[in-house]
Design a protein around this motif. Sequence first.
Motif, PDB file in Angstrom:
ATOM      1  N   PRO A  69      37.928  37.636  40.096  1.00 17.04           N
ATOM      2  CA  PRO A  69      37.714  36.950  38.752  1.00 17.04           C
ATOM      3  C   PRO A  69      37.211  35.664  38.942  1.00 17.04           C
ATOM      4  O   PRO A  69      37.484  34.963  39.879  1.00 17.04           O
ATOM      5  CB  PRO A  69      39.036  37.275  38.244  1.00 17.04           C
ATOM      6  CG  PRO A  69      39.634  38.252  38.918  1.00 17.04           C
ATOM      7  CD  PRO A  69      39.128  38.210  40.302  1.00 17.04           C
ATOM      8  N   GLU A  70      36.899  34.860  37.666  1.00 15.40           N
ATOM      9  CA  GLU A  70      36.457  33.642  37.954  1.00 15.40           C
ATOM     10  C   GLU A  70      37.337  32.475  38.495  1.00 15.40           C
ATOM     11  O   GLU A  70      36.834  31.782  39.130  1.00 15.40           O
ATOM     12  CB  GLU A  70      36.282  33.356  36.386  1.00 15.40           C
ATOM     13  CG  GLU A  70      35.557  31.921  36.133  1.00 15.40           C
ATOM     14  CD  GLU A  70      35.430  31.539  34.655  1.00 15.40           C
ATOM     15  OE1 GLU A  70      35.412  30.191  34.415  1.00 15.40           O
ATOM     16  OE2 GLU A  70      35.006  32.386  33.817  1.00 15.40           O
ATOM     17  N   THR A  71      38.602  32.705  38.014  1.00 14.86           N
ATOM     18  CA  THR A  71      39.488  31.633  38.639  1.00 14.86           C
ATOM     19  C   THR A  71      39.849  31.546  40.087  1.00 14.86           C
ATOM     20  O   THR A  71      39.598  30.657  40.977  1.00 14.86           O
ATOM     21  CB  THR A  71      41.036  31.730  38.042  1.00 14.86           C
ATOM     22  OG1 THR A  71      40.833  31.540  36.471  1.00 14.86           O
ATOM     23  CG2 THR A  71      41.917  30.766  38.529  1.00 14.86           C
ATOM     24  N   LYS A  72      39.965  32.861  40.531  1.00 20.33           N
ATOM     25  CA  LYS A  72      39.992  32.881  42.115  1.00 20.33           C
ATOM     26  C   LYS A  72      38.600  32.688  42.907  1.00 20.33           C
ATOM     27  O   LYS A  72      38.772  31.921  43.921  1.00 20.33           O
ATOM     28  CB  LYS A  72      40.277  34.409  42.479  1.00 20.33           C
ATOM     29  CG  LYS A  72      41.707  34.852  42.055  1.00 20.33           C
ATOM     30  CD  LYS A  72      42.627  34.163  43.238  1.00 20.33           C
ATOM     31  CE  LYS A  72      44.141  34.737  42.815  1.00 20.33           C
ATOM     32  NZ  LYS A  72      45.169  33.669  43.256  1.00 20.33           N
ATOM     33  N   THR A  73      37.595  33.060  42.406  1.00 20.34           N
ATOM     34  CA  THR A  73      36.267  32.606  42.711  1.00 20.34           C
ATOM     35  C   THR A  73      36.067  31.245  42.834  1.00 20.34           C
ATOM     36  O   THR A  73      35.659  30.581  43.973  1.00 20.34           O
ATOM     37  CB  THR A  73      35.184  33.263  42.270  1.00 20.34           C
ATOM     38  OG1 THR A  73      35.234  34.843  42.199  1.00 20.34           O
ATOM     39  CG2 THR A  73      33.758  32.906  42.726  1.00 20.34           C
ATOM     40  N   ARG A  74      36.360  30.484  41.691  1.00 22.22           N
ATOM     41  CA  ARG A  74      36.256  28.923  41.745  1.00 22.22           C
ATOM     42  C   ARG A  74      37.307  28.307  42.777  1.00 22.22           C
ATOM     43  O   ARG A  74      36.962  27.291  43.590  1.00 22.22           O
ATOM     44  CB  ARG A  74      36.579  28.668  40.522  1.00 22.22           C
ATOM     45  CG  ARG A  74      36.750  26.889  40.296  1.00 22.22           C
ATOM     46  CD  ARG A  74      37.021  26.471  39.056  1.00 22.22           C
ATOM     47  NE  ARG A  74      38.258  27.170  38.485  1.00 22.22           N
ATOM     48  CZ  ARG A  74      39.498  26.473  38.758  1.00 22.22           C
ATOM     49  NH1 ARG A  74      39.813  25.919  39.716  1.00 22.22           N
ATOM     50  NH2 ARG A  74      40.619  27.183  38.058  1.00 22.22           N
ATOM     51  N   GLN A  75      38.536  28.903  42.793  1.00 26.97           N
ATOM     52  CA  GLN A  75      39.468  28.219  43.846  1.00 26.97           C
ATOM     53  C   GLN A  75      39.002  28.450  45.335  1.00 26.97           C
ATOM     54  O   GLN A  75      39.271  27.824  46.198  1.00 26.97           O
ATOM     55  CB  GLN A  75      40.843  28.917  43.564  1.00 26.97           C
ATOM     56  CG  GLN A  75      41.467  28.725  42.432  1.00 26.97           C
ATOM     57  CD  GLN A  75      42.797  29.595  41.999  1.00 26.97           C
ATOM     58  OE1 GLN A  75      43.139  30.397  42.770  1.00 26.97           O
ATOM     59  NE2 GLN A  75      43.658  28.747  41.188  1.00 26.97           N
ATOM     60  N   ARG A  99      30.521  26.366  43.937  1.00 29.23           N
ATOM     61  CA  ARG A  99      31.026  26.983  42.651  1.00 29.23           C
ATOM     62  C   ARG A  99      29.799  27.681  41.646  1.00 29.23           C
ATOM     63  O   ARG A  99      29.927  28.591  41.342  1.00 29.23           O
ATOM     64  CB  ARG A  99      31.563  26.013  41.786  1.00 29.23           C
ATOM     65  CG  ARG A  99      32.978  25.599  42.170  1.00 29.23           C
ATOM     66  CD  ARG A  99      33.736  24.366  41.017  1.00 29.23           C
ATOM     67  NE  ARG A  99      35.008  24.144  41.024  1.00 29.23           N
ATOM     68  CZ  ARG A  99      35.383  23.236  40.395  1.00 29.23           C
ATOM     69  NH1 ARG A  99      34.948  22.483  39.364  1.00 29.23           N
ATOM     70  NH2 ARG A  99      36.888  22.857  40.673  1.00 29.23           N
ATOM     71  N   TYR A 100      28.814  26.713  41.602  1.00 25.76           N
ATOM     72  CA  TYR A 100      27.754  27.283  40.747  1.00 25.76           C
ATOM     73  C   TYR A 100      27.019  28.529  41.298  1.00 25.76           C
ATOM     74  O   TYR A 100      26.859  29.317  40.560  1.00 25.76           O
ATOM     75  CB  TYR A 100      26.576  26.063  40.987  1.00 25.76           C
ATOM     76  CG  TYR A 100      25.437  26.707  40.033  1.00 25.76           C
ATOM     77  CD1 TYR A 100      25.305  26.614  38.655  1.00 25.76           C
ATOM     78  CD2 TYR A 100      23.991  27.406  40.519  1.00 25.76           C
ATOM     79  CE1 TYR A 100      24.288  27.234  37.828  1.00 25.76           C
ATOM     80  CE2 TYR A 100      23.221  27.648  39.952  1.00 25.76           C
ATOM     81  CZ  TYR A 100      23.291  27.567  38.591  1.00 25.76           C
ATOM     82  OH  TYR A 100      22.259  28.131  37.676  1.00 25.76           O
ATOM     83  N   ARG A 101      26.964  28.581  42.581  1.00 25.41           N
ATOM     84  CA  ARG A 101      26.371  29.785  43.278  1.00 25.41           C
ATOM     85  C   ARG A 101      26.954  31.197  43.005  1.00 25.41           C
ATOM     86  O   ARG A 101      26.586  32.113  42.396  1.00 25.41           O
ATOM     87  CB  ARG A 101      26.034  29.687  44.985  1.00 25.41           C
ATOM     88  CG  ARG A 101      25.856  30.963  45.475  1.00 25.41           C
ATOM     89  CD  ARG A 101      24.650  31.627  45.245  1.00 25.41           C
ATOM     90  NE  ARG A 101      24.711  32.911  45.996  1.00 25.41           N
ATOM     91  CZ  ARG A 101      24.988  34.004  45.440  1.00 25.41           C
ATOM     92  NH1 ARG A 101      25.784  34.150  44.687  1.00 25.41           N
ATOM     93  NH2 ARG A 101      24.667  34.958  46.292  1.00 25.41           N
ATOM     94  N   TYR A 102      28.387  30.859  43.143  1.00 25.50           N
ATOM     95  CA  TYR A 102      29.232  31.919  42.926  1.00 25.50           C
ATOM     96  C   TYR A 102      29.647  32.456  41.398  1.00 25.50           C
ATOM     97  O   TYR A 102      29.623  33.664  41.260  1.00 25.50           O
ATOM     98  CB  TYR A 102      30.247  32.010  44.049  1.00 25.50           C
ATOM     99  CG  TYR A 102      30.196  32.297  45.428  1.00 25.50           C
ATOM    100  CD1 TYR A 102      29.880  33.388  45.819  1.00 25.50           C
ATOM    101  CD2 TYR A 102      29.859  31.190  46.278  1.00 25.50           C
ATOM    102  CE1 TYR A 102      29.467  33.622  47.016  1.00 25.50           C
ATOM    103  CE2 TYR A 102      29.431  31.244  47.323  1.00 25.50           C
ATOM    104  CZ  TYR A 102      29.169  32.757  48.021  1.00 25.50           C
ATOM    105  OH  TYR A 102      28.720  32.786  49.210  1.00 25.50           O
TER     106      TYR A 102
END
Length: 163
Positions: A69-75, A99-102
């Motif tokens: 999910p978004e939060t884990k990917t950003r982290q 961050r942008y890529r993922y």
Amino acid sequence: MRAFLTRLRHWSLGLHLLPSLLANAHHRKLLTEMRSLGQQLPTLLKQPLPRAMAELETMQVERPFPLPPETKTRQLADLAALLDRRSPLGLCLRRSLLRYRYLHELKVPVTVLFGAKFAPGETPDKKKIAGHAWLVLGERPYHEDDENWQGYTVMLRWPEAKK
């Protein structure tokens, strides 16, 4: 001093999240993938920025598991950027591009802003130009401290605003 405190806060957050992020085998593999991409960024950015961003968006990766999910990917993107201390690119640029890529792959409609401002130089009569990159979501800074982006003049947005 402010830059030092910001860096210290990033390291503290990264180290705090490390055990929980790396407990999952897919997260460890994704972090490795992100770090590899982070190491490719200096070469990618040797071309004009719009071309580099378009290429970054369209990079295809065969991954046998979905992105978290978004939060884990950003982290994980933040951690990958933080761990690449030998990069010639600044932390904000590495973090924003990863961050942008993922997040783009997750269809989160973020925009990367590239900005510049005059900063104090070695003497009062000499100024230098400081650059910064950050993400916005719906024109609001996306997980970015106010002091990091305020005062910058946006030089480029990606994707460019639709007319």
